[in-house]
Design an enzyme around this catalytic site. Structure first.
Site, PDB file in Angstrom:
ATOM      1  N   ASP A  25      62.065  15.526   1.027  1.00 40.05           N
ATOM      2  CA  ASP A  25      60.729  16.074   1.313  1.00 40.05           C
ATOM      3  C   ASP A  25      59.606  15.136   0.852  1.00 40.05           C
ATOM      4  O   ASP A  25      59.772  14.405  -0.118  1.00 40.05           O
ATOM      5  CB  ASP A  25      60.606  17.435   0.596  1.00 40.05           C
ATOM      6  CG  ASP A  25      59.471  18.261   1.162  1.00 40.05           C
ATOM      7  OD1 ASP A  25      58.930  17.903   2.224  1.00 40.05           O
ATOM      8  OD2 ASP A  25      59.117  19.271   0.531  1.00 40.05           O
ATOM      9  N   ASN A  73      62.270  22.894  11.964  1.00 37.03           N
ATOM     10  CA  ASN A  73      61.481  21.676  12.193  1.00 37.03           C
ATOM     11  C   ASN A  73      61.083  21.465  13.659  1.00 37.03           C
ATOM     12  O   ASN A  73      60.216  20.637  13.957  1.00 37.03           O
ATOM     13  CB  ASN A  73      62.214  20.435  11.668  1.00 37.03           C
ATOM     14  CG  ASN A  73      62.186  20.307  10.153  1.00 37.03           C
ATOM     15  OD1 ASN A  73      63.069  19.716   9.552  1.00 37.03           O
ATOM     16  ND2 ASN A  73      61.165  20.867   9.505  1.00 37.03           N
TER      17      ASN A  73
HETATM   18  C1  FPP Z   1      60.524  16.331   5.196  1.00 34.42           C
HETATM   19  O1  FPP Z   1      59.274  15.754   4.842  1.00 34.42           O
HETATM   20  C2  FPP Z   1      61.273  15.394   6.038  1.00 34.42           C
HETATM   21  C3  FPP Z   1      61.769  15.685   7.293  1.00 34.42           C
HETATM   22  C4  FPP Z   1      61.566  16.984   7.959  1.00 34.42           C
HETATM   23  C5  FPP Z   1      62.470  14.657   8.102  1.00 34.42           C
HETATM   24  C6  FPP Z   1      63.449  13.792   7.371  1.00 34.42           C
HETATM   25  C7  FPP Z   1      63.920  12.734   8.286  1.00 34.42           C
HETATM   26  C8  FPP Z   1      64.133  11.440   7.965  1.00 34.42           C
HETATM   27  C9  FPP Z   1      64.009  10.895   6.596  1.00 34.42           C
HETATM   28  C10 FPP Z   1      64.467  10.443   9.051  1.00 34.42           C
HETATM   29  C11 FPP Z   1      65.839  10.368   9.589  1.00 34.42           C
HETATM   30  C12 FPP Z   1      66.964  10.617   8.653  1.00 34.42           C
HETATM   31  C13 FPP Z   1      68.085   9.853   8.471  1.00 34.42           C
HETATM   32  C14 FPP Z   1      69.171  10.406   7.657  1.00 34.42           C
HETATM   33  C15 FPP Z   1      68.257   8.483   9.015  1.00 34.42           C
HETATM   34  P1  FPP Z   1      57.934  16.382   5.449  1.00 34.42           P
HETATM   35  O2  FPP Z   1      57.655  15.766   6.751  1.00 34.42           O
HETATM   36  O3  FPP Z   1      58.057  17.878   5.475  1.00 34.42           O
HETATM   37  O4  FPP Z   1      56.874  15.923   4.382  1.00 34.42           O
HETATM   38  P2  FPP Z   1      55.559  16.713   3.955  1.00 34.42           P
HETATM   39  O5  FPP Z   1      56.020  17.983   3.279  1.00 34.42           O
HETATM   40  O6  FPP Z   1      54.898  15.768   3.004  1.00 34.42           O
HETATM   41  O7  FPP Z   1      54.771  16.967   5.204  1.00 34.42           O
END
Ligand code: FPP
Length: 245
Positions: A25, A73
């Protein structure tokens, strides 16, 4: 030797948790703070996943499970969803090429039916190559939700009962676990959530029954092996009783 140093040394000599799970996150906030689009945060986050998976393998962790895309998501903008899917494809393409060298098996947990045919084909190829190896395994949760997983398992069990293959009254917790996406994978010992949020967000609801949680304010793109060491040291200081005394 000062007490603090002695304790640190003793902790570092303990075996690592067998299974670590991470809610990756803080990608969006990391990017926004830098004046970048949110997708830049996901790109940085996927590089951190690579580094942390390699580190887990090197220190003797057996399983690393990460929350890459939840059933919720899909509510994000089409641009962000497509950027995350693009990063996954890029990661899988690269992982496939050097899996033998990297010794990182991959498994995907979640309702994969909603993914694009292109991503599904890559996942199939990755599964086929992963099956040839023993050793460290990274589980990527994709279109994953803990409640969805339990409902999916309940449906499969109900179908087996209707087919006369199973008896509802003889179902045990261990049997039920075999219907989950995580069948065959031991429960996580340590679940880490960076970014300052302290909630489960539908992650590994069944499997986390006795997991230890570790929360940190560090945003996922800033997460380093040293941060993982801190989480593992905190884990070793916990007294896990599994309901006993
Ligand atoms: C949460 O942070 C993150 C996600 C919903 C996406 C995670 C995906 C990746 C790291 C990319 C692909 C993965 C791999 C394994 C290659 P957020 O966007 O909710 O952050 P925020 O809370 O700060 O908005």
């Amino acid at each position: 030797m000062p007490l603090f140093q002695k304790k640190t040394k003793e902790l570092s000599q303990l075996p690592p948790p067998e299974h670590i799970a991470i809610i990756m996150d803080g990608n969006g906030r990391w990017a926004t703070k830098k004046g970048l689009p949110r997708t830049a945060g996901h790109a940085a986050g996927s590089e951190v996943f690579r580094r942390i998976a390699t580190y887990c393998r090197d220190i003797g962790v057996s399983y690393l499970t990460v929350y890459a895309f939840s059933t919720e998501n899909w509510k994000r903008s089409a641009e962000e969803v497509s950027a995350i899917m693009g990063l996954l494809k890029k990661y899988l393409f690269e992982a496939l090429e050097k899996m033998e060298r990297d010794r990182i098996k991959l498994k995907f947990l979640g309702d994969l039916s909603r993914l694009s045919p292109e991503l599904l084909a890559l996942i199939d190829r990755t599964n086929a190559v992963s099956e040839q190896y023993e050793g460290f395994q990274a589980n990527i949760c994709l279109n994953y939700g803990g409640r969805d997983e339990i409902v999916h398992a309940a449906r499969a069990f109900a179908r087996a009962c209707l087919a006369g293959e199973k008896d509802p009254d003889s179902l045990t917790e261990a049997d039920f676990g075999n219907y989950l996406y995580s069948a065959g994978i031991p429960d996580p010992d340590l679940i880490i959530r960076p970014s300052g949020e302290e909630r489960i967000s539908n992650f590994l609801l069944w499997q986390s029954a006795y997991a230890e949680y570790y929360f940190t304010d560090v945003l996922w793109p800033d997460f380093t092996p040293a941060e993982l060491d801190k989480a593992i040291a905190a884990f070793h200081r916990r007294n896990r009783r599994f309901g006993g005394v």
